[in-house]
Scaffold this motif. Structure first.
Motif, PDB file in Angstrom:
ATOM      1  N   GLY A   1       0.814  -1.203   0.000  1.00 25.99           N
ATOM      2  CA  GLY A   1       0.000   0.000   0.000  1.00 25.99           C
ATOM      3  C   GLY A   1       0.846   1.250   0.000  1.00 25.99           C
ATOM      4  O   GLY A   1       1.913   1.284   0.607  1.00 25.99           O
ATOM      5  N   ALA A   2       0.381   2.280  -0.693  1.00 29.32           N
ATOM      6  CA  ALA A   2       1.055   3.579  -0.700  1.00 29.32           C
ATOM      7  C   ALA A   2       0.101   4.626  -1.253  1.00 29.32           C
ATOM      8  O   ALA A   2      -0.581   4.386  -2.240  1.00 29.32           O
ATOM      9  CB  ALA A   2       2.311   3.535  -1.555  1.00 29.32           C
ATOM     10  N   ASP A   3       0.080   5.784  -0.610  1.00 29.35           N
ATOM     11  CA  ASP A   3      -0.693   6.918  -1.107  1.00 29.35           C
ATOM     12  C   ASP A   3       0.228   7.726  -2.006  1.00 29.35           C
ATOM     13  O   ASP A   3       1.018   8.548  -1.547  1.00 29.35           O
ATOM     14  CB  ASP A   3      -1.196   7.766   0.063  1.00 29.35           C
ATOM     15  N   LEU A   4       0.160   7.466  -3.301  1.00 28.62           N
ATOM     16  CA  LEU A   4       1.087   8.092  -4.236  1.00 28.62           C
ATOM     17  C   LEU A   4       0.828   9.574  -4.460  1.00 28.62           C
ATOM     18  O   LEU A   4       1.587  10.223  -5.177  1.00 28.62           O
ATOM     19  CB  LEU A   4       1.089   7.334  -5.571  1.00 28.62           C
ATOM     20  N   SER A   5      -0.195  10.130  -3.829  1.00 31.71           N
ATOM     21  CA  SER A   5      -0.398  11.571  -3.898  1.00 31.71           C
ATOM     22  C   SER A   5       0.516  12.290  -2.907  1.00 31.71           C
ATOM     23  O   SER A   5       0.674  13.502  -2.987  1.00 31.71           O
ATOM     24  CB  SER A   5      -1.861  11.933  -3.632  1.00 31.71           C
ATOM     25  N   ARG A   6       1.112  11.554  -1.986  1.00 29.71           N
ATOM     26  CA  ARG A   6       2.034  12.134  -1.003  1.00 29.71           C
ATOM     27  C   ARG A   6       3.441  12.222  -1.575  1.00 29.71           C
ATOM     28  O   ARG A   6       3.936  11.253  -2.166  1.00 29.71           O
ATOM     29  CB  ARG A   6       2.097  11.262   0.258  1.00 29.71           C
ATOM     30  N   PRO A   7       4.129  13.342  -1.374  1.00 32.55           N
ATOM     31  CA  PRO A   7       5.525  13.444  -1.808  1.00 32.55           C
ATOM     32  C   PRO A   7       6.380  12.373  -1.133  1.00 32.55           C
ATOM     33  O   PRO A   7       6.245  12.117   0.061  1.00 32.55           O
ATOM     34  CB  PRO A   7       5.942  14.840  -1.340  1.00 32.55           C
TER      35      PRO A   7
END
Length: 101
Positions: free
Chosen positions: A50-56
């Protein structure tokens, strides 16, 4: 038939839709697949990350975690997308040349 035996592949946005179908196809061809998900791991035959790719910086961390799984990545399928929610403001004027009146 495609033979991807031994290949390590990261599919971003691979938990649903086209990404999930891609991950299933790659796994069926013998690849070791890592599926990135933003909100839900889905049901792919793969290792979920999982990863929130909107985060730098999130993409860098995702890549590091994927490489750590088998010590390398042979292929990255960049399928992830970010679709922010927007609303239409009430009372916005139409342009002068608009056919809508």
């Amino acid at each position: 038939m495609l033979d991807l035996t031994g290949k390590v592949i990261l599919v971003t946005g691979g938990s649903r839709g086209i990404g999930a179908a891609t991950a299933r196809t790659l796994a069926g061809a013998g690849a070791q697949v890592i599926v990135h998900y933003g909100r839900g791991a889905g049901e792919a035959r793969a290792t979920p990350l999982g990863a929130d790719l909107s985060r730098p910086g999130a993409a860098t961390e995702l890549f590091r975690e994927a490489v750590a799984w088998r010590g390398r990545l042979d292929v990255v399928v960049n399928n992830a997308g970010i679709a922010p929610t927007v609303t239409v403001a009430v009372g916005v004027a139409e342009p002068e040349d608009s056919p809508v009146r």
